[in-house]
Design an enzyme around this catalytic site. Structure first.
Site, PDB file in Angstrom:
ATOM      1  N   GLY A   1      20.105  27.269   1.970  1.00 61.38           N
ATOM      2  CA  GLY A   1      20.999  27.214   0.823  1.00 61.38           C
ATOM      3  C   GLY A   1      20.338  27.705  -0.460  1.00 61.38           C
TER       4      GLY A   1
ATOM      5  N   ASN B   1      25.980  17.176  -5.188  1.00 62.48           N
ATOM      6  CA  ASN B   1      25.105  16.565  -4.189  1.00 62.48           C
ATOM      7  C   ASN B   1      24.622  15.178  -4.576  1.00 62.48           C
ATOM      8  OD1 ASN B   1      23.699  18.185  -6.180  1.00 62.48           O
ATOM      9  ND2 ASN B   1      21.834  17.619  -5.112  1.00 62.48           N
TER      10      ASN B   1
ATOM     11  N   GLN C   1      27.387  20.985   0.212  1.00 63.02           N
ATOM     12  CA  GLN C   1      27.760  19.595   0.497  1.00 63.02           C
ATOM     13  C   GLN C   1      29.187  19.459   1.012  1.00 63.02           C
ATOM     14  OE1 GLN C   1      25.841  16.964   0.506  1.00 63.02           O
ATOM     15  NE2 GLN C   1      24.039  17.746  -0.547  1.00 63.02           N
TER      16      GLN C   1
ATOM     17  N   SER D   1      24.530  25.695   3.829  1.00 62.40           N
ATOM     18  CA  SER D   1      23.209  25.312   4.297  1.00 62.40           C
ATOM     19  C   SER D   1      23.316  24.667   5.674  1.00 62.40           C
ATOM     20  CB  SER D   1      22.603  24.332   3.294  1.00 62.40           C
ATOM     21  OG  SER D   1      21.501  23.673   3.869  1.00 62.40           O
TER      22      SER D   1
ATOM     23  N   HIS E   1      21.073  22.723   7.402  1.00 64.08           N
ATOM     24  CA  HIS E   1      20.562  21.375   7.675  1.00 64.08           C
ATOM     25  C   HIS E   1      21.387  20.267   7.053  1.00 64.08           C
ATOM     26  CE1 HIS E   1      18.348  20.147   3.926  1.00 64.08           C
ATOM     27  NE2 HIS E   1      18.547  21.420   3.674  1.00 64.08           N
TER      28      HIS E   1
ATOM     29  N   THR F   1      13.961  40.392   9.957  1.00 62.66           N
ATOM     30  CA  THR F   1      14.568  40.233  11.277  1.00 62.66           C
ATOM     31  C   THR F   1      15.304  38.896  11.332  1.00 62.66           C
ATOM     32  OG1 THR F   1      12.833  41.540  12.252  1.00 62.66           O
ATOM     33  CG2 THR F   1      14.080  40.132  13.749  1.00 62.66           C
TER      34      THR F   1
ATOM     35  N   CYS G   1      11.271   7.568 -12.378  1.00 66.58           N
ATOM     36  CA  CYS G   1      10.009   7.198 -11.754  1.00 66.58           C
ATOM     37  C   CYS G   1       9.840   7.833 -10.386  1.00 66.58           C
ATOM     38  CB  CYS G   1       9.930   5.689 -11.607  1.00 66.58           C
ATOM     39  SG  CYS G   1      10.095   4.814 -13.161  1.00 66.58           S
TER      40      CYS G   1
END
Ligand code: FES
Lengths: 153, 397
Positions: free
Chosen positions: B75, B155, B183, B203, B205, B241, B329
């Site tokens: 992505g 996201n 998303q 994307s 994954h 490729t 943090c």
């Protein structure tokens, strides 16, 4: 970014959490930008830290450094306690990720503020020499280069 | 000892590869290993497999032509390709680009790069409810606007933007429209033609395919300068490729997530709502971060006041639960989430934000386990806080 087992131990089982109701000195410090806060209360006997408690709002490192600083400071003389550096705190925990070094300042500053509070309340001179957080140029999120290299663990 | 639970509630970060996807890609890894650009039999076999995957993917997203699919290494690459490739080809001497302020960094960083290369960039602020209003886009458009990029589903906070209206507004002024749909595919009905966009990012994954594969949909006749130059693969738009097995996995995953959308989306939405109800009723001083009603079914984003996000994350991890946070943090930069700041969330509240995202393998039992474990963690951390009592009243959890 990984925390050492010792950091995780102090984070998951923090020692000396709470407030001493009959505290001789209280130190409250915080970083308003990121919202992290710490409060240390101490009992003093013969210029030594006889008892100590902390409360912290902050990340894993902030909680772990607060916890370990209470263990380190117990039984110390007031001079010894204010001399604890953030690097000693980090070393005691087996190191902190560079981005988290500033969190230990919260702990050392809290302790200094508590000691000074005790001294001033008793008509004596403060001995900490000032807090790192009070320095207008102190950026809690800046990572000094040498520290970043030394303490990555 | 730590519990042996493994409760993964961070599907918006990444997803496990579906075993059916693995089954679909294995034969090509094992047997169809030729270079799809070679002329002999092995090459032709790989070429056929690749083009089949392209056709299948094109069909899933509603593209008119398989040639409109450019396979990329994910992505981020697809976002970079659209953000840099479209403006640099259509207006090499600079112009105006609009992106929303709560885009993924994969869009924001190339937008900064465009500024360095002489483009004017408007970072459009979302409304406080957490969405981009087409009227605001309309007001920001200029005669020299070359590209508008607004993400479809956010996201972090999970809000869905009215992309069709925004695209129409962009087109009225002659600008191209890109949307990052990483998303949304498989979460809500999705069709590039219905949305009317010129480019869209996907994307692998995020939809149960492996990492390392993604795609840019690029409507025919949309100008594009390639980022990766070389042998001219992907019709000269993306050299290198091709990852044939990855493309097969991606197409298979895309078919699977859209095939069961009608039943899966309501199931996920019910889990999300149970989670939100459970948290907000068990804990005071908690709220949903963005109130916009159009939202992804799989993301719950909450502000837990008076607690720091990383501390919650680590305590949940110790119980075998994975979630994420927008706390300063926990970010590498020690800045609170730019998404939360962009919708006007004060840094102290962003400090206590958590994102819990569900997916294909999330069960009701997972949610109940979370709801059992989470409130005591928050109460413990609030008890440990020097300011909670002071700031949020007498009954501190
Ligand atoms: S307290 Fe904010 S990063 Fe540690």
């Amino acid at each position: 970014m990984l925390y050492t087992d010792k950091v995780m131990d102090h984070f998951n089982n923090p020692r000396n959490v709470g407030v001493l109701d009959d505290a001789d000195g209280v130190g409250e410090v915080g970083n308003p930008v990121c919202g992290d806060m710490m409060k240390i209360s101490i009992k003093v006997a013969e210029d030594r830290i006889a008892d100590i408690r902390f409360q912290t709002l902050g990340c894993g490192a902030a909680i772990a450094t607060s916890s370990i600083v209470t263990e380190m400071a117990r039984e110390m003389t007031l001079e010894e306690a204010v001399a604890i550096t953030k690097k000693q705190v980090a070393d005691e925990l087996g190191g902190l990720p560079p981005a988290k070094m500033h969190c230990s300042v919260l702990a050392t500053d809290g302790l200094k503020a508590a000691v000074d509070d005790y001294l001033v309340k008793n008509g004596r001179e403060p001995i900490s020499g000032g807090l790192e957080h009070d320095d207008p140029n102190f950026d809690p999120h800046a990572v000094p280069h040498e520290e970043a290299c030394e303490t990555e663990g | 000892m730590e519990q042996e639970r493994d409760t993964y509630l961070d599907y918006a970060a990444t997803t496990p590869v579906d075993p059916r996807v693995i089954d679909a890609m294995l034969p090509s890894l094992r047997d169809v290993w030729g270079n799809p650009n070679s002329l002999y039999r092995r090459g032709r076999e790989a070429y056929t497999a690749l083009e089949e995957a392209r056709e299948r993917f094109a069909r899933v997203i509603g593209a008119e032509h398989p040639g409109e699919i450019i396979f990329t290494a994910g992505g981020t690459e697809a976002d970079n390709l659209a953000l840099l490739g479209i403006p640099l080809r259509s207006r090499p001497d600079g112009g105006h680009v609009i992106v929303s302020a709560f885009e993924h960094h994969a869009v924001l960083e190339p937008a900064h790069e465009l500024e360095k290369r002489g483009f004017d960039v408007t970072y459009l602020k979302p409304r406080p409810e957490g969405y981009i209003d087409p009227e605001d886009v309309r007001a920001a458009l200029r005669d020299d606007t070359v590209l508008v990029s607004v993400m479809h589903g956010n996201n972090e906070i999970g809000t869905v933007q009215p992309i069709a209206e925004i695209a129409a507004a962009a087109h009225e002024r002659g600008a191209y429209m890109h949307t990052d749909a990483a998303q949304t595919l498989g979460k809500i009905p999705f069709d590039v033609t219905a949305l009317g966009v010129d480019a869209a990012t996907f994307s692998g994954h995020k939809i149960y395919a492996p990492k390392g594969i993604g795609a840019l949909y690029l409507k025919r006749r949309t100008p594009l300068a390639p980022l990766i130059r070389g042998g001219g693969q992907e019709s000269k738009r993306r050299s290198g490729t091709q990852d044939v097995a990855g493309a097969i996995a991606f197409a298979t995953a895309a078919e699977l997530v859209t095939a069961d959308l009608d039943t899966e989306a309501p199931r996920l939405a019910a889990l999300r709502d149970r989670l939100i109800d459970g948290i907000t009723s068990a804990l005071e001083n908690t709220e949903v971060s963005a109130t916009h009603h159009e939202r992804l079914p799989n993301i719950a984003h909450l502000i837990i006041k008076g607690v720091e996000g990383e501390a919650m994350l680590l305590q949940l991890d110790a119980k075998g639960i994975a979630i994420s946070t927008g706390s300063a943090c926990s970010s590498g930069s020690l800045e609170p989430s730019h998404v939360l700041l962009s919708i006007g969330c004060p840094p102290e509240l962003a400090h206590g934000s958590i994102r819990v995202s569900v997916g294909r393998y999330t069960t009701e039992d997972d949610i109940e386990y979370f709801l059992e474990v989470f409130p005591p963690i928050v109460k413990r951390l609030r008890d440990m806080s020097p300011v909670y009592e002071k700031m949020f009243g007498s009954h501190a959890g």
